[in-house]
Design a protein around this motif. Structure first.
Motif, PDB file in Angstrom:
ATOM      1  N   THR A 288       1.110 -11.190   6.851  1.00  0.00           N
ATOM      2  CA  THR A 288       2.196 -12.042   7.337  1.00  0.00           C
ATOM      3  C   THR A 288       2.757 -12.855   6.177  1.00  0.00           C
ATOM      4  OG1 THR A 288       1.134 -12.237   9.503  1.00  0.00           O
ATOM      5  CG2 THR A 288       2.830 -13.859   8.951  1.00  0.00           C
ATOM      6  N   PRO A 289       4.040 -12.695   5.859  1.00  0.00           N
ATOM      7  CA  PRO A 289       4.610 -13.436   4.716  1.00  0.00           C
ATOM      8  C   PRO A 289       4.673 -14.935   4.996  1.00  0.00           C
ATOM      9  CG  PRO A 289       6.328 -12.256   5.898  1.00  0.00           C
ATOM     10  CD  PRO A 289       5.032 -11.812   6.500  1.00  0.00           C
ATOM     11  N   ARG A 290       4.661 -15.713   3.929  1.00  0.00           N
ATOM     12  CA  ARG A 290       4.696 -17.178   4.035  1.00  0.00           C
ATOM     13  C   ARG A 290       6.130 -17.665   3.876  1.00  0.00           C
ATOM     14  NH1 ARG A 290       4.962 -21.128   0.394  1.00  0.00           N
ATOM     15  NH2 ARG A 290       4.814 -19.614  -1.304  1.00  0.00           N
ATOM     16  N   SER A 304      -1.695 -10.677  -2.304  1.00  0.00           N
ATOM     17  CA  SER A 304      -1.732 -10.110  -0.954  1.00  0.00           C
ATOM     18  C   SER A 304      -1.166  -8.694  -0.895  1.00  0.00           C
ATOM     19  CB  SER A 304      -0.957 -11.001   0.015  1.00  0.00           C
ATOM     20  OG  SER A 304       0.417 -11.057  -0.337  1.00  0.00           O
ATOM     21  N   LEU A 305      -0.586  -8.216  -1.986  1.00  0.00           N
ATOM     22  CA  LEU A 305       0.048  -6.895  -1.983  1.00  0.00           C
ATOM     23  C   LEU A 305      -0.937  -5.749  -1.707  1.00  0.00           C
ATOM     24  CD1 LEU A 305       2.583  -7.263  -4.937  1.00  0.00           C
ATOM     25  CD2 LEU A 305       2.982  -7.545  -2.482  1.00  0.00           C
ATOM     26  N   PRO A 306      -2.187  -5.788  -2.239  1.00  0.00           N
ATOM     27  CA  PRO A 306      -3.113  -4.676  -1.922  1.00  0.00           C
ATOM     28  C   PRO A 306      -3.371  -4.516  -0.425  1.00  0.00           C
ATOM     29  CG  PRO A 306      -3.929  -5.926  -3.796  1.00  0.00           C
ATOM     30  CD  PRO A 306      -2.762  -6.690  -3.243  1.00  0.00           C
ATOM     31  N   HIS A 307      -3.256  -5.599   0.347  1.00  0.00           N
ATOM     32  CA  HIS A 307      -3.509  -5.532   1.786  1.00  0.00           C
ATOM     33  C   HIS A 307      -2.322  -4.968   2.557  1.00  0.00           C
ATOM     34  CE1 HIS A 307      -7.089  -7.911   0.969  1.00  0.00           C
ATOM     35  NE2 HIS A 307      -6.334  -8.797   0.342  1.00  0.00           N
ATOM     36  N   ASN A 310      -2.790  -0.368   3.141  1.00  0.00           N
ATOM     37  CA  ASN A 310      -3.666   0.326   4.088  1.00  0.00           C
ATOM     38  C   ASN A 310      -3.081   0.468   5.489  1.00  0.00           C
ATOM     39  OD1 ASN A 310      -5.549   0.770   2.124  1.00  0.00           O
ATOM     40  ND2 ASN A 310      -6.849  -0.956   2.679  1.00  0.00           N
ATOM     41  N   PRO A 311      -2.553  -0.598   6.111  1.00  0.00           N
ATOM     42  CA  PRO A 311      -1.991  -0.425   7.460  1.00  0.00           C
ATOM     43  C   PRO A 311      -0.814   0.549   7.491  1.00  0.00           C
ATOM     44  CG  PRO A 311      -2.344  -2.755   6.973  1.00  0.00           C
ATOM     45  CD  PRO A 311      -2.513  -2.010   5.693  1.00  0.00           C
ATOM     46  N   ILE A 312      -0.002   0.535   6.423  1.00  0.00           N
ATOM     47  CA  ILE A 312       1.159   1.430   6.392  1.00  0.00           C
ATOM     48  C   ILE A 312       0.718   2.861   6.121  1.00  0.00           C
ATOM     49  CG2 ILE A 312       3.298   1.960   5.156  1.00  0.00           C
ATOM     50  CD1 ILE A 312       3.683  -0.987   4.686  1.00  0.00           C
ATOM     51  N   GLU A 313      -0.278   3.032   5.257  1.00  0.00           N
ATOM     52  CA  GLU A 313      -0.722   4.381   4.892  1.00  0.00           C
ATOM     53  C   GLU A 313      -1.225   5.145   6.109  1.00  0.00           C
ATOM     54  OE1 GLU A 313      -3.219   6.377   1.222  1.00  0.00           O
ATOM     55  OE2 GLU A 313      -3.897   4.474   2.062  1.00  0.00           O
ATOM     56  N   ALA A 314      -1.796   4.437   7.080  1.00  0.00           N
ATOM     57  CA  ALA A 314      -2.277   5.105   8.295  1.00  0.00           C
ATOM     58  C   ALA A 314      -1.142   5.741   9.072  1.00  0.00           C
ATOM     59  CB  ALA A 314      -3.025   4.096   9.168  1.00  0.00           C
ATOM     60  N   ALA A 355      10.040  -5.138  -5.786  1.00  0.00           N
ATOM     61  CA  ALA A 355       9.243  -3.938  -5.525  1.00  0.00           C
ATOM     62  C   ALA A 355       7.941  -4.030  -6.304  1.00  0.00           C
ATOM     63  CB  ALA A 355      10.016  -2.681  -5.923  1.00  0.00           C
ATOM     64  N   PHE A 356       6.968  -3.216  -5.914  1.00  0.00           N
ATOM     65  CA  PHE A 356       5.706  -3.119  -6.651  1.00  0.00           C
ATOM     66  C   PHE A 356       5.173  -1.700  -6.490  1.00  0.00           C
ATOM     67  CE2 PHE A 356       4.385  -4.048  -2.365  1.00  0.00           C
ATOM     68  CZ  PHE A 356       3.180  -3.376  -2.185  1.00  0.00           C
ATOM     69  N   HIS A 357       4.313  -1.308  -7.392  1.00  0.00           N
ATOM     70  CA  HIS A 357       3.716   0.029  -7.317  1.00  0.00           C
ATOM     71  C   HIS A 357       2.203  -0.070  -7.323  1.00  0.00           C
ATOM     72  CE1 HIS A 357       3.411  -0.446 -11.708  1.00  0.00           C
ATOM     73  NE2 HIS A 357       2.437   0.447 -11.629  1.00  0.00           N
ATOM     74  N   SER A 358       1.574   0.903  -6.714  1.00  0.00           N
ATOM     75  CA  SER A 358       0.113   0.988  -6.654  1.00  0.00           C
ATOM     76  C   SER A 358      -0.336   2.160  -7.507  1.00  0.00           C
ATOM     77  CB  SER A 358      -0.350   1.177  -5.211  1.00  0.00           C
ATOM     78  OG  SER A 358      -1.758   1.318  -5.146  1.00  0.00           O
ATOM     79  N   PRO A 359      -1.286   1.961  -8.441  1.00  0.00           N
ATOM     80  CA  PRO A 359      -1.727   3.050  -9.315  1.00  0.00           C
ATOM     81  C   PRO A 359      -2.202   4.267  -8.527  1.00  0.00           C
ATOM     82  CG  PRO A 359      -2.582   0.959 -10.096  1.00  0.00           C
ATOM     83  CD  PRO A 359      -1.954   0.695  -8.770  1.00  0.00           C
ATOM     84  N   ARG A 360      -1.725   5.431  -8.940  1.00  0.00           N
ATOM     85  CA  ARG A 360      -2.108   6.720  -8.365  1.00  0.00           C
ATOM     86  C   ARG A 360      -1.852   6.796  -6.858  1.00  0.00           C
ATOM     87  NH1 ARG A 360      -7.708   8.142 -11.708  1.00  0.00           N
ATOM     88  NH2 ARG A 360      -6.824   7.766 -13.783  1.00  0.00           N
TER      89      ARG A 360
END
Length: 560
Positions: A288-290, A304-307, A310-314, A355-360
């Motif tokens: 939830t954004p602040r 908070s970006l790593p969290h 996972n919910p979206i990847e599902a 924007a941001f990117h996640s390795p691999r």
């Protein structure tokens, strides 16, 4: 005349002896041979030699001297060719030697004309049409400062192909050796920028090199980029968490054709990439954004970006059905109640691209909708997404995920933009150098692990197909190393790809698992109940015969 009883005993003894001989001489070897595990021979010694990896990377460099760059006296003392080497010991088993094969010559009239072009880009294109160069090669034109081709403050120009232009101040008073020393220093910087550096090779050998040998940037690059693979799958996903407020429209097909496909076409020698797209509704962030009162906006902080992923990847559902690595690019349009939404960096400053990117894994871009008063009263709002803005971000992330990082160069270096293709020829060569070395190291590790496994577990079947793939992989690795030593990058990369394919076929062959859980003790446990009932009478008969034989030998001694 022998009695019937003694004849019957004699026949019984002969039968017992015959059965025992047949069982021991014929039956036992036949059983052992028919139940043994088939193991084709493997080149264990050659695989062991691969474990001590020794690479020699040769870069063909051609230095072309334009008119006026050197005086006539200096030109006479320029050698026709030169060879420069430097070796690095990366660890106890891995050595690496960098080798430049340098050839000098004067510029032709056509090249002199091309160097007089109206702009650097025109000059680069004209030189490219004269000589396209081979993959992995570098061509450097040395011009005089008086030519005025390079702008003020620019000493080296690296084009979008395999050509660089270097400016040198004419000093007729200097000896040829001193001039060449100045040229050599610049040439090494140019070649490293257009081919590889120690950090690049160390990153390619990341699985074999201790972490302490990395620089911070090289280690980050090695963890960010996808590992080498014959293919990749790329998925563009539009996330609409609030369909009641947003009617989203994106021309993803046209955007891919204009921005992504030229890059993928250029990347075709490295890997095949398939592209698809999807729209996901009611896909919300896991965080939830602040709300920030100062800017009247919502904030996503970097920690908070790593969290978010996972919910979206599902909901994506593409990675589970793919044989190849999947590159995910997500365009997220925040719901009306959380708009506008901005990403903050570690230092609290807003991320320019949002924007941001996640390795691999891939990248996520947040796309904010600018509402008017009329739109806020009339939902759902039609939103035509600016694909130029989106694709510029995704293309940058795509380059990072393939390991095409920004090259560190001196201040007086200027590099031409790759244009619509998104990838320069020398950047492709730089990627091929990395992937070739990475493939060789991966094949070496795979074959070494397979050889150790098969050596430790002696009851695994090694069929002829597995052995053939192992021999092909070893041969392809030697061929790739040989091509690298000769400066034939294109052939070295193709050989390394063949080695990867063969080694993986051998390592993951299903036949290796057939008898993995059937060791020798289980073999005896299964066959002893079958053979024991037959073996006991035979053994008792042999023992009785041996006992009678000993008694007969003692009887003459008693008579004497």
């Amino acid at each position: 005349m022998a009695s019937p009883v003694s004849a019957e005993v004699y026949r019984g003894k002969c039968a017992a002896h015959t059965i025992a001989v047949i069982a021991i001489v014929v039956g036992l070897p036949l059983w052992w041979k028919t139940t043994e595990t088939y193991r084709a021979s493997l080149p264990y010694s050659d695989i062991k030699e691969l474990d001590t990896l020794s690479l020699q990377l040769t870069v063909p460099v051609e230095i072309i001297l334009a008119k006026g760059a050197l005086s006539l006296e200096q030109l006479r003392k320029v050698p026709s060719s030169d060879l420069k080497e430097r070796a690095s010991q990366l660890n106890s088993k891995t050595t690496y030697k960098r080798r430049y094969e340098i050839k000098y010559r004067r510029a032709t009239p056509q090249e002199e004309e091309a160097l007089g072009g109206p702009s650097l880009k025109d000059c680069d294109e004209a030189l490219y049409h004269l000589d396209r160069g081979t993959q992995g090669s570098v061509t450097i034109y040395v011009i005089s400062e008086s030519s005025a081709l390079l702008p003020q403050g620019v000493g080296v120009y690296i084009g979008s192909h395999r050509t660089a232009v270097m400016e040198i101040e004419p000093l007729p008073s200097l000896k040829a050796e001193a001039v060449l020393a100045v040229v050599d220093k610049k040439v090494e910087q140019i070649v490293q920028a257009m081919s590889f550096t120690d950090d690049v090779i160390t990153a390619a050998l990341s699985d074999r090199i201790p972490i302490g040998r990395f620089t911070k940037e090289a280690y980050a690059d090695s963890r960010r980029a996808f590992k080498s693979s014959p293919g990749y799958e790329m998925t563009f996903s539009l996330l609409n968490p609030d369909p009641k407020s947003h009617d989203l429209h994106w021309n993803i097909r046209g955007a891919v054709d204009d921005y992504i496909q030229p890059f993928l076409d250029k990347l075709a020698p490295v890997a095949k990439v398939s592209v698809d797209s999807q729209i996901l509704y009611y896909a919300v962030l896991g965080v939830t954004p602040r709300f920030d009162k100062a800017s009247s906006s919502f904030i996503l902080k970097s920690h908070s970006l790593p969290h978010v992923i996972n919910p979206i990847e599902a909901r994506l559902g593409s990675s589970a059905a793919s044989l190849y690595p999947v590159l995910n690019f997500l365009l997220y349009v925040p719901e009306y109640s959380h708009s506008p939404l901005y990403i903050q960096d570690h230092d609290g400053s807003p991320v320019v691209t949002n924007a941001f990117h996640s390795p691999r894994w891939g990248g996520i871009m947040v796309y904010n909708v600018n509402y008017t008063e009329k739109q806020e009263r009339d939902f759902p709002v039609r939103v035509d997404i600016d694909m130029v803005k989106v694709m510029e971000v995704f293309l940058t992330q795509l380059r990072l995920l393939f390991g095409i990082a920004k090259v560190s160069t001196p201040e007086d270096f200027r590099m031409e933009s790759p244009g619509n293709e998104g990838l320069s020829d020398w950047e492709l060569d730089r990627l091929l150098w990395t992937r070739t070395v990475e493939n060789i190291a991966t094949v070496t590790t795979t074959l070494t692990s397979l050889a150790q496994l098969l050596d430790q577990i002696g009851n695994i079947v090694i069929n002829d197909n597995v052995a053939s793939e192992v021999y092909l992989a070893v041969s392809a690795v030697h061929l790739a190393v040989s091509h690298l030593e000769s400066g034939r990058l294109e052939f070295a990369f193709q050989a390394s790809k063949e080695a990867i394919a063969s080694s993986e076929k051998a390592f993951f062959d299903p036949s290796l698992l057939h008898l993995l859980y059937f060791p020798d003790d289980q073999k005896f446990a299964i066959y002893i109940p079958l053979f024991l009932p037959m073996a006991v009478p035979i053994l008792l008969s042999l023992l009785k015969t041996a006992k009678e034989y000993k008694q007969r030998r003692k009887e003459p001694t008693k008579e004497d």
